[in-house]
Design a protein around this motif. Sequence first.
Motif, PDB file in Angstrom:
ATOM      1  N   ALA A 146      -1.975  -3.050  -0.293  1.00  0.00           N
ATOM      2  CA  ALA A 146      -3.156  -2.325  -0.763  1.00  0.00           C
ATOM      3  C   ALA A 146      -2.845  -1.568  -2.052  1.00  0.00           C
ATOM      4  N   ALA A 147      -1.656  -0.975  -2.120  1.00  0.00           N
ATOM      5  CA  ALA A 147      -1.265  -0.245  -3.326  1.00  0.00           C
ATOM      6  C   ALA A 147      -1.217  -1.176  -4.527  1.00  0.00           C
ATOM      7  N   TYR A 148      -0.755  -2.407  -4.326  1.00  0.00           N
ATOM      8  CA  TYR A 148      -0.703  -3.371  -5.425  1.00  0.00           C
ATOM      9  C   TYR A 148      -2.101  -3.618  -6.006  1.00  0.00           C
ATOM     10  N   TYR A 149      -3.077  -3.864  -5.150  1.00  0.00           N
ATOM     11  CA  TYR A 149      -4.420  -4.169  -5.641  1.00  0.00           C
ATOM     12  C   TYR A 149      -5.110  -2.937  -6.216  1.00  0.00           C
ATOM     13  N   LEU A 150      -4.840  -1.772  -5.660  1.00  0.00           N
ATOM     14  CA  LEU A 150      -5.397  -0.545  -6.234  1.00  0.00           C
ATOM     15  C   LEU A 150      -4.800  -0.279  -7.615  1.00  0.00           C
ATOM     16  N   GLN A 151      -3.485  -0.440  -7.724  1.00  0.00           N
ATOM     17  CA  GLN A 151      -2.820  -0.223  -9.006  1.00  0.00           C
ATOM     18  C   GLN A 151      -3.338  -1.208 -10.049  1.00  0.00           C
ATOM     19  N   ARG A 152      -3.524  -2.450  -9.645  1.00  0.00           N
ATOM     20  CA  ARG A 152      -4.020  -3.464 -10.577  1.00  0.00           C
ATOM     21  C   ARG A 152      -5.433  -3.127 -11.055  1.00  0.00           C
TER      22      ARG A 152
END
Length: 354
Positions: A22-28
């Motif tokens: 989830a952090a990956y997609y939020l950061q992206r």
Amino acid sequence: MKRTPPHTDTLLIGAGQAGLAAAYYLQRAGVPLVILEERSAVGDVWATRYDSLRLFSPAWASALPSLAWPGNPLRYPTKDETAAYLRQYAAHFKFKIECGQRVISVAPAPTGGYVVETAAGLRYQARRVVVCTGPYTTPRRPAFAGQLPPAVQQLYSSAYQRPAQLPGTGPVAVVGSGNSALQIAADLAATGRPVFIAFDEKTPALANNTAMWAFILGTGLLQAGRNSPVGRLMRQRPEPVVSQDLHHLRGFDNVQWIGRATEATAAGTIQGQRAATPPLAAVVWATGFGPDYEWLRVPGALASDGQPLHHRGLSSVPGLAFLGLPWLHSRRSALMGGAAADARFVVRHLLKST
């Protein structure tokens, strides 16, 4: 004057595979985020499991978004390799992670969003909260377990690490019908002591190899939605165990299969559907886990039985979502390789709706 808690756009609870995906997609998407992790380090929940534990999926089918596993993609990673991969993933993308922060309260903020408090005294205010604590963490055991005398050591599978934890060399029982029960029983049987396994023999078994993974992923079987015809059929059946683990355990002469456990006695024995144990030195309960969301003090977030209310991880409560739950959307949801698809869906729709 009361200090206003620091504010972040989105707060993730849990730095396991679901939280990191989830952090990956939020950061992206350029969304500011903070991850709160109750353990002292990312991956610690894997590092502290039993020594012989391996992933039930090969490395090639277990990657988080945009970072492949190092090493042979066909191997089944050990628990320590899994912990190291999660730490590598968090460091690679430089997520803001606060470790040693066990969340004790999530409640609506008076001005909108949520106030999140931890046992260490940290307090955050966030526009959105995603609960990524993973498959249920509160161990369950049968009510009859209380009939066993204090002389019989009782241990949950989540606390078991190695055979030396169990006293003496006398008979022990492993109760459960899942993969963990089979692996722990084999671990104990390798020491030569008598092992009794209370296992439901109606449990289906499935080969775990490259061909099987290519088939179930290539056909979309593992990704079938929970409410699709295939998904409904799969949910009605018991979870299969790995046939290789089943055959391995059956090869030990010092293992006796007693069938599904039905009762325990004050004499320190367990009765199965097929046979009973002698007085035991110890019991390992591998009987699953239940929900524990007492800290989630958000009206409308939970059903009367304590289960999260959601559709594909999205709560009807604005700004709240769940990830990493069994059958969140498909059978793959609770597996490491399923974290990316669920996180991508949840993050996209959560950002649209709030």
